[in-house]
Design an enzyme around this catalytic site. Structure first.
Site, PDB file in Angstrom:
ATOM      1  CB  SER A   1      65.047  19.902  10.681  1.00 26.50           C
ATOM      2  OG  SER A   1      64.462  20.497  11.810  1.00 26.50           O
ATOM      3  CG  ASN A   2      64.597  25.206  11.572  1.00 24.15           C
ATOM      4  OD1 ASN A   2      64.760  25.365  12.774  1.00 24.15           O
ATOM      5  ND2 ASN A   2      63.395  25.049  11.037  1.00 24.15           N
ATOM      6  NE  ARG A   3      72.821  26.332  13.142  1.00 29.59           N
ATOM      7  CZ  ARG A   3      73.526  27.414  12.855  1.00 29.59           C
ATOM      8  NH1 ARG A   3      73.731  27.731  11.604  1.00 29.59           N
ATOM      9  NH2 ARG A   3      74.013  28.153  13.812  1.00 29.59           N
TER      10      ARG A   3
END
Ligand code: C5P
Length: 397
Positions: free
Chosen positions: A208-210
């Site tokens: 995923s990402n932030r």
């Protein structure tokens, strides 16, 4: 927008943000409105009546039982005013207003007023998101009231969340829209994708990402305040969506694409703020992947996800829905955004650098369209959202 000659009653509730109502009164005066003030008894504990008396030239109404008022003060005030704006609107005040209570001068005036009413709430996030407050806000909206804010940011408790009073200019804009019917997005449906997507590797791991979703939620709440029907398609995030918008929760890029496409036909505009994962594992393992023996390296094969925005751009015939993309990069962000503008066939891109925007409440964006680059001043994500929606409203007009 000028409010020349309009009578505006500012109702001040009893919250810490009451002092900011002074700035709102000044802003309304600057727009040439004639302003009177009514304060709840608890508001007088936060800010002095003489402050409002000093800047409006008329003592505020604070007490239904004050013998110096002629006649029925609430009936007279309601007849005098063209719009009432309640700032700050506390949870208690919203509850009393939703129930039609009339137990102080402000509430009594609200209960007999037939003019537009704007509430600018300010309270702790947990109060704002509590089921009774959510119900009361919905009830007041159904009765025709408008809302300005609240904004996300630092709260009086020192925590961070939804609950800050909107800026005086934004509240005054909402009053102006209520009075002169200038609601930019009334009758429009906006689909806004928000947050990261999550691509499963196995039952317990993912890529995923932030992305926090804050920019998308800021857009959703400002669009809602400007009269739009807002549909949010959100990937997994711990940030709460603003109330008063329709929410479709998804997990992966492919789920997000399906959900966005399902609502695209109804949309006047689609704003893709989501940080969609570019790649996903080629296959999701059905069981948790185990460490194998003495292997020091392992690799996961990734395949490309569909580009949701480019798909919408390619499928679009004509100019609807309007398409807006976001571009987040660590470097050369405006140049990349310009490339995406044509590659994805969108109306405009909003560019910001990862170091400025990610996971924070403030940002600095540049709107990149077919006419050129339009850098916006640094500020809150709400302010950036306002600039993006101004540009979008022109496109939809
Ligand atoms: O190409 P890049 O990911 O930088 O483009 C960003 C824009 O494209 C954003 O608006 C994002 O939501 C959208 N996007 C998409 N589908 C993808 C990747 C990005 O809709 N698979």
């Amino acid at each position: 927008m000028s409010l020349e000659g309009k009578h505006v009653l500012v109702g001040v509730g009893g919250g810490i943000a009451a002092y900011k109502a002074v700035l709102l009164v000044r802003e309304l005066g600057r727009r040439r409105a004639l302003v009177k003030v009514a304060m709840t008894p608890s508001a007088t504990r936060f800010v002095g009546a003489s402050t409002f008396g000093g800047i409006t030239g008329t003592p505020p109404v604070t007490d239904l039982w004050d013998p110096s008022y002629p006649g029925e003060v609430h009936v007279e005030l309601a007849a005098w005013t063209d719009a009432i704006v309640v700032a700050p609107a506390t949870a208690n005040l919203l509850a009393r207003a939703a129930a039609g209570m009339a137990d102080d001068a402000l509430l009594a005036t609200l209960s007999c007023a037939e003019c537009p009413v704007v509430y600018a709430p300010a309270m702790h996030e947990r109060m704002w998101l509590s089921p009774p407050t959510v119900r009361n806000v919905e009830r007041l909206r159904e009765d025709g009231a408008r809302f300005a804010g609240p904004l996300r940011g630092p709260l009086a408790s020192g925590e961070e969340g939804w609950g800050r009073l909107a800026e005086p200019e934004e509240i005054a804009d909402t009053v102006a829209a209520a009075l002169v019917g200038g609601d930019q997005l009334a009758g429009k449906t906006l689909v806004i994708s928000v947050g990261p997507t999550l691509e499963d590797i196995d039952p317990v791991r993912f890529i995923s990402n932030r992305s926090s979703g804050r920019m998308g939620f800021a857009l959703a709440s400002v669009a809602r305040d400007r009269g739009a029907r807002v549909v949010v398609v959100m990937g997994p995030t711990s940030v709460q969506p603003p109330p008063g918008v329709e929410v479709h929760a998804v997990r992966s890029a492919r789920e997000m694409q399906q959900a966005v496409n399902d609502v695209a036909d109804d949309a006047d505009a689609i704003i893709m703020t989501a940080a969609v994962a570019d790649y996903r594992p080629a296959e999701m393992a059905e069981q948790k992947i185990k460490k194998t023996g003495n292997k020091d390296h392992m690799s996961i094969e990734l395949v490309k996800n569909p580009d949701i925005l480019a798909g919408l751009g390619a499928a679009r015939k004509g100019t609807r829905p309007a398409l807006v993309g976001f571009a987040m990069e660590t470097h050369d962000v405006v140049a990349y955004a310009r490339r995406k503008l044509t590659q994805k066939k969108v109306d405009f891109m909003v560019a910001n650098e990862a170091s400025v925007g990610f996971g924070r409440d403030d940002t600095q964006v540049t709107i990149v369209d077919h006419d050129g680059d339009h850098p916006q001043p640094p500020g809150s994500k709400m302010a950036a959202a306002g600039a993006v929606l101004d540009r979008l409203a022109k496109l939809l007009a």
